[in-house]
Write a protein that holds these residues in place. Structure first.
Motif, short mmCIF file in Angstrom:
data_model
loop_
_atom_site.label_atom_id
_atom_site.label_comp_id
_atom_site.label_asym_id
_atom_site.label_seq_id
_atom_site.Cartn_x
_atom_site.Cartn_y
_atom_site.Cartn_z
N PHE A 110 -12.15 2.49 -6.38
CA PHE A 110 -10.95 3.22 -5.94
C PHE A 110 -10.85 4.60 -6.59
O PHE A 110 -10.22 5.50 -6.04
N ALA A 111 -11.45 4.75 -7.77
CA ALA A 111 -11.48 6.07 -8.40
C ALA A 111 -12.33 7.04 -7.58
O ALA A 111 -12.02 8.24 -7.50
N TYR A 112 -13.39 6.52 -6.94
CA TYR A 112 -14.25 7.35 -6.10
C TYR A 112 -13.74 7.45 -4.67
O TYR A 112 -14.04 8.43 -3.97
N ASN A 118 -1.65 -5.52 2.48
CA ASN A 118 -1.47 -4.49 1.45
C ASN A 118 -0.25 -3.63 1.76
O ASN A 118 0.56 -3.31 0.87
N LEU A 119 -0.09 -3.27 3.03
CA LEU A 119 1.07 -2.47 3.45
C LEU A 119 2.36 -3.29 3.31
O LEU A 119 3.41 -2.74 2.93
N LEU A 120 2.29 -4.59 3.63
CA LEU A 120 3.46 -5.45 3.43
C LEU A 120 3.84 -5.50 1.96
O LEU A 120 5.03 -5.47 1.62
N TRP A 121 2.84 -5.58 1.10
CA TRP A 121 3.11 -5.61 -0.35
C TRP A 121 3.83 -4.33 -0.79
O TRP A 121 4.81 -4.39 -1.55
N LEU A 122 3.38 -3.19 -0.30
CA LEU A 122 4.02 -1.92 -0.62
C LEU A 122 5.45 -1.89 -0.10
O LEU A 122 6.39 -1.48 -0.82
N VAL A 157 -6.86 3.34 -1.25
CA VAL A 157 -5.97 2.62 -2.17
C VAL A 157 -4.73 2.08 -1.47
O VAL A 157 -4.36 0.92 -1.67
N PRO A 158 -4.02 2.87 -0.62
CA PRO A 158 -2.81 2.32 0.02
C PRO A 158 -3.08 1.16 0.98
O PRO A 158 -2.15 0.43 1.33
N PHE A 159 -4.33 0.99 1.39
CA PHE A 159 -4.64 -0.02 2.40
C PHE A 159 -5.32 -1.27 1.86
O PHE A 159 -5.19 -2.34 2.46
N PHE A 160 -6.05 -1.14 0.76
CA PHE A 160 -6.85 -2.29 0.32
C PHE A 160 -6.75 -2.61 -1.17
O PHE A 160 -7.32 -3.62 -1.60
N SER A 161 -6.10 -1.79 -1.95
CA SER A 161 -6.18 -1.94 -3.41
C SER A 161 -5.71 -3.31 -3.89
O SER A 161 -6.46 -4.06 -4.53
N VAL A 162 -4.48 -3.66 -3.59
CA VAL A 162 -3.91 -4.91 -4.13
C VAL A 162 -4.37 -6.12 -3.34
O VAL A 162 -4.59 -7.19 -3.91
N SER A 163 -4.53 -5.98 -2.03
CA SER A 163 -4.87 -7.14 -1.20
C SER A 163 -6.26 -7.68 -1.53
O SER A 163 -6.45 -8.90 -1.63
#
Length: 227
Positions: free
Chosen positions: A170-172, A24-28, A177-183
């Motif tokens: 993720f809303a709660y 996820n961090l790589l994606w960012l 979010v910065p660590f797991f949202s997209v991955s």
């Protein structure tokens, strides 16, 4: 023995948490490398490619090397597809924003746009898995993302439901979010899409075997008829 098994499962879970956070961090990072707008498509394609490797059982693959290679190779192609998607999405959004149903015709038109919008979302679910799995011409990704999404609607609905549940989570818990949202989203979507790809490839092989089985008798009967 049970204690050892519990520790093994705990370590395995921690390993996967670290993997998902790292990718996820790589994606960012790679998205920002392309100034956001130019980095989004190749970075997401690279992320799905890493997930595909893991799903196929290649868990010891070099994540950074794979990410960087796919990012460079797919930079132009993925961005061209991204431009096409952006244009289509913008047209649908503008139509929904400015078409007010003041007559029966506009009601029908707005309903048609909703359908096109749903089909557009369906295509988005399969674009990145297809980019990660196949090497095709650009127009084929748009075509087959829609065909697969409609043909295997049960998998598409699973993607939609999971995406909605993840959005609520993720809303709660916005801190993760910065660590797991997209991955996490990429892994589940890639896993579901990979099941579809296997079904399609298996069905294609079955049909090819069936044609090959029937072909000799067909050719013989044709030769007999022409004598």
């Amino acid at each position: 023995m049970d204690h050892d098994g519990s520790m093994s499962r705990m370590l395995r879970m921690c390993e996967w948490v670290m993997r998902l956070a790292y990718t996820n961090l790589l994606w960012l990072l790679f998205t920002l490398m392309g100034f956001g707008i130019f980095g989004l498509m190749p970075a997401t394609t690279a992320l799905f490619s890493v997930m595909r490797k893991w799903i196929q059982g290649h868990e010891q693959v070099s994540v950074f090397r794979t990410f960087w290679k796919v990012y460079r190779v797919e930079f132009v192609r993925s961005n061209l597809i991204g431009v096409a998607l952006l244009i289509i999405g913008t047209i649908i959004y503008v139509d929904l924003a400015f078409i007010y149903p003041t007559s029966w015709f506009l009601h029908v038109l707005r309903f048609a746009i909703y359908i096109f919008g749903f089909l557009f979302v369906v295509s988005l679910f399969y674009i990145f898995p297809l980019l990660a799995h196949y090497d095709w011409k650009k127009r084929l990704y748009l075509k087959f993302s829609l065909l697969l999404g409609i043909s295997y609607l049960q998998y598409t609905l699973c993607m939609l439901v999971f995406s909605a549940l993840l959005f609520v989570l993720f809303a709660y818990l916005p801190g993760i979010v910065p660590f797991f949202s997209v991955s996490i989203l990429a892994y589940v979507h890639m896993w579901l899409a990979y099941q579809v790809f296997k079904k399609v490839e298996f069905d294609s092989e079955q049909r090819a075997a069936e044609v090959k089985k029937r072909l000799p008798s067909f050719l013989q009967s044709k030769r007999v008829n022409t004598q």
